[in-house]
Scaffold this active site. Sequence first.
Site, PDB file in Angstrom:
ATOM      1  N   TYR A  19       0.851  -1.176   0.000  1.00 21.31           N
ATOM      2  CA  TYR A  19       0.000   0.000   0.000  1.00 21.31           C
ATOM      3  C   TYR A  19       0.891   1.232   0.000  1.00 21.31           C
ATOM      4  CZ  TYR A  19      -4.411   2.442   0.579  1.00 21.31           C
ATOM      5  OH  TYR A  19      -5.493   3.245   0.385  1.00 21.31           O
ATOM      6  N   LYS A  74     -19.668 -21.372 -10.438  1.00 22.26           N
ATOM      7  CA  LYS A  74     -18.933 -21.156 -11.689  1.00 22.26           C
ATOM      8  C   LYS A  74     -17.531 -20.623 -11.401  1.00 22.26           C
ATOM      9  CE  LYS A  74     -19.938 -21.335 -16.165  1.00 22.26           C
ATOM     10  NZ  LYS A  74     -20.829 -22.312 -16.814  1.00 22.26           N
TER      11      LYS A  74
END
Length: 371
Positions: A19, A74
């Site tokens: 970060y 999926k």
Amino acid sequence: MHIAATAPLRDADDLSLAYTPGVARVCEAIAEDPELARTYTWVPNTVAVVSDGTAVLGLGDIGPAAAMPVMEGKAVLFKQFGGVDAIPICLDTTDTEEIIATVARLAPSFGGVNLEDISAPRCFEIEDRLKEMLDIPVFHDDQHGTAVVALAALTNALRLTGREPGQVRVVISGAGAAGVAVAKILLQAGITDLAVTDRKGVLHSSRGDLTPVKRALAAATADLTGRTGSLSDVLAGADVYIGVSGGTVPEEDVARMADDAIVFALANPTPEVHPEVAHRHARVVATGRSDFPNQINNVLAFPGIFRGAIDVQARSITEPMKVAAATALADLVGDDLREDHVIPHPFDPRVPGAVSRAVAEAARRDGVARR
């Protein structure tokens, strides 16, 4: 399902890289050259699995919230069989324009879009327009995944019964998403005598009730052979039946098919022709179910297709890429070809690699690969 980092976050130094301030260097580099997002972010290996919940499995229009478990499933299959990260996205709209606009705005976050369980005929326009708008693969699996696996199985069934594509007569029942895509890929593969039926019978241009999609399909199929009438009429003497419609085909109609007939009854959970009935009259029988031999399962196709497209950073998934995937699947059966084994098993470890390599090579030949 969960999101996990690929690098550890152990201390302040790691945090400063993951970060602020370290991440700013990556942002600045991508701002100067947006293509670097394909190197330094998760974008290229991440697919959006998008549904509006209007055509979920055999359940129909159950809405976006109820569709989420299927989209999650999926995503799990993408990861398990293709090493592709997938994010399920269920949209609270059935408006075609809103779906297109929403997916287009989400596209910078993804390396591909897998449309799922969107009802016909809206699914055709949604896919076509997104393919025109975006420079990443857009793939409606209900259409093309089914079509690829069906072509692979049919290729081997024809080989087993000593037939050539240009010599057989094929009947497809169902002119929705899967039926249209199966018909198109069979035409690409050299099938010339093809009739597609819906609830009112064979699609042919003299009918005044056809949608634009059905009218185009009629022109490429029954119009060329002059076939009309009901499903029962065109099944008489047919070599191949492919069902993607639901409903029931009477046994007497199956009995009137040609010798060594091929029956793919793919409706789930109830095939159009029960395998026990089909085996009385057909030499090769396939279903969409896992508890019978020759399962036509989309999981054989879509993970490898996206893996191959992502590996070469393809801009789209072309028809030759789909045919290449089908050919690769068919070839895996090899010398093990027999009536109850015309398609590989979903857990055959060779499948993802064979399909992805074939798709990547086809993408390069088609000029849609970035690398």
